[in-house]
Design a protein around this motif. Sequence first.
Motif, mmCIF file in Angstrom:
data_model
loop_
_atom_site.group_PDB
_atom_site.id
_atom_site.type_symbol
_atom_site.label_atom_id
_atom_site.label_comp_id
_atom_site.label_asym_id
_atom_site.label_seq_id
_atom_site.Cartn_x
_atom_site.Cartn_y
_atom_site.Cartn_z
ATOM 1 N N GLY A 24 -1.763 8.108 2.379
ATOM 2 C CA GLY A 24 -2.530 6.848 2.419
ATOM 3 C C GLY A 24 -4.017 7.118 2.278
ATOM 4 N N ASP A 31 -6.462 5.956 -0.776
ATOM 5 C CA ASP A 31 -7.633 5.102 -0.519
ATOM 6 C C ASP A 31 -8.905 5.735 -1.069
ATOM 7 O OD1 ASP A 31 -5.995 3.359 0.747
ATOM 8 O OD2 ASP A 31 -6.513 3.999 2.792
ATOM 9 N N SER A 38 0.846 -1.201 0.000
ATOM 10 C CA SER A 38 0.000 0.000 0.000
ATOM 11 C C SER A 38 0.874 1.241 0.000
ATOM 12 C CB SER A 38 -0.877 0.013 1.250
ATOM 13 O OG SER A 38 -0.039 0.183 2.384
ATOM 14 N N ILE A 39 0.223 2.374 -0.305
ATOM 15 C CA ILE A 39 0.931 3.664 -0.248
ATOM 16 C C ILE A 39 1.406 3.913 1.174
ATOM 17 C CG2 ILE A 39 0.566 6.162 -0.310
ATOM 18 C CD1 ILE A 39 0.809 5.355 -3.045
ATOM 19 N N ALA A 40 0.506 3.639 2.140
ATOM 20 C CA ALA A 40 0.870 3.920 3.535
ATOM 21 C C ALA A 40 2.138 3.150 3.906
ATOM 22 C CB ALA A 40 -0.289 3.558 4.449
ATOM 23 N N GLU A 41 2.217 1.881 3.475
ATOM 24 C CA GLU A 41 3.421 1.086 3.784
ATOM 25 C C GLU A 41 4.652 1.694 3.088
ATOM 26 O OE1 GLU A 41 3.279 -3.049 2.522
ATOM 27 O OE2 GLU A 41 5.451 -3.176 2.757
#
Length: 455
Positions: A350, A354, A228-231
């Motif tokens: 993130g 989403d 994911s982007i957050a990761e």
Amino acid sequence: MDPGLRVDLERVVGAVHVLTEPEMLSSYAQDWTGRFVGDPVAVVRPGTVEELASVIRLCAAARVPIVPQGGNTGLVGGTKAPSGSILLNTRRLDTIGEVDRLSAQITVGAGATLESVQQVAREASFDVPVDVGARGSATIGGMVATNAGGTRVIRFGMMRAHVHGLEAVLPDGTILSRLGGLIKDNTGYDWPRLLAGSEGTLAIISAVTIGLVPTLSERTVVAIGCDSIAESVRVAMRFRDTNQHLWAAEFVTRAGCELVADQLAMLVPPVFDRPITLLLEFDGFEAALLSVAKSVDSGDLCEADVTVAGPGSPTQADVLWAVRERHTEAINRLGVPVKLDVSLPVNNLGSFADSLPFVAPGAVMFGHLGDGNVHVNLPGLGVEGREIEAAKAEGDILVLVASLGGSISAEHGIGRAKAEWLHLSRSSAEIDLFRRMKQSFDPLGLLNPGCLIPT
Ligand code: FAD
Ligand code: 2HG
Ligand code: ZN
């Protein structure tokens, strides 16, 4: 075009540098994406600053608007010439001085391309701190006028930070020169850096003294697959905080990489198969390897998700970069796109990623993760007949960005594409100040009308 003005312009720059035939004008009048097509009466190409000043004086006397143009790679319609205006192309102002090794500076004409300046700088073991994918065509003047960002902002900042001197011509033809290259010079308003990001609305830049940096010695590119982007934000920021050799932190999505593979018939390496791939570039091999090894040992990264292309594998490094840099080209193959270039606080990247599919299904995202800069592209939506749909999608995305504390333009500028949305990022007091600044530089409103400041 007024025949008298034409004769005068030809006398200044030579008849071959005043183009008026429609077939000659068309390649200058249309932008890189095909979305913005202007309607200039002529393209004029001065070869010296004196010629440039004379052209501006003639146009001012005839009250003819001027649109400055460098390499025409801008992505926000900044060079879309209104009907009856003159496109003033700077490409002939392309002198490149010698690298001044002691001050680590170089003075170049506004029309020199980034690539040609990079070549000269690298021969002297220096480099231009800002790099963009359009390096073969983008000019130094255009890069200052747009305050270009690119892939190394995380390490060096944007173009404005590297303007050590400037020469420019005001809309009345006055030449201002401050090319001395002094690092410390607190003698009043810093007009050279004010012109950075002014998008050709205040003055036309004719030459720039750029600060250089030592050349990238041991380039190491590391690609890391993430879920994911957050990761990917977490991983990138950990590298940033623990490794001062980090020059770039970019991201691409699986959908974008599939587009590159399909549209450009490119063999895309398997590391790009994950939902998000982070692309890091380091100056130095040992330090990069050590950082990767530490992250694997601590369980932050899984070894199978990482590909390292060190100084011994320049071709592999180039392939990894090509997958990232060729997104713009691949997207254009699907039809004229609507392009948005936004930035967000990194802790909101993130949430933005989403929410985006709900606001704009089919949007392709990629960009400069380390700077919180996301390029959102809506392929095929920039064509005639889809304007209402395009405006709705643009509005929805930009309102989302503003609600998350972001900016509606990270690095491409406002141009004509975003002028109507400027109020989402700037207060009415600020826009009023912009108007007053514009008025004081350009009281007749002849320089790039309609660009940046909402009409
Ligand atoms: P133009 O497109 O000719 O002009 C851009 C604006 O500057 C216009 O408003 C014009 O009026 C004004 N202008 C141009 N020259 C002058 C001058 N001498 N004096 C005053 N005003 C002037 N941008 C980034 O920031 N980062 C990126 O990573 C990046 N990557 C890109 C990749 C691709 C494939 C492409 C096509 C574009 C990319 N861009 C990027 C956008 C573009 O390259 C930059 O905005 C660049 O700075 C534009 O330079 P130019 O010479 O082409 O300017
Ligand atoms: C890049 O980072 C450029 O590659 C272009 O700024 C972005 O095409 C785009 O949307
Ligand atoms: Zn970019």
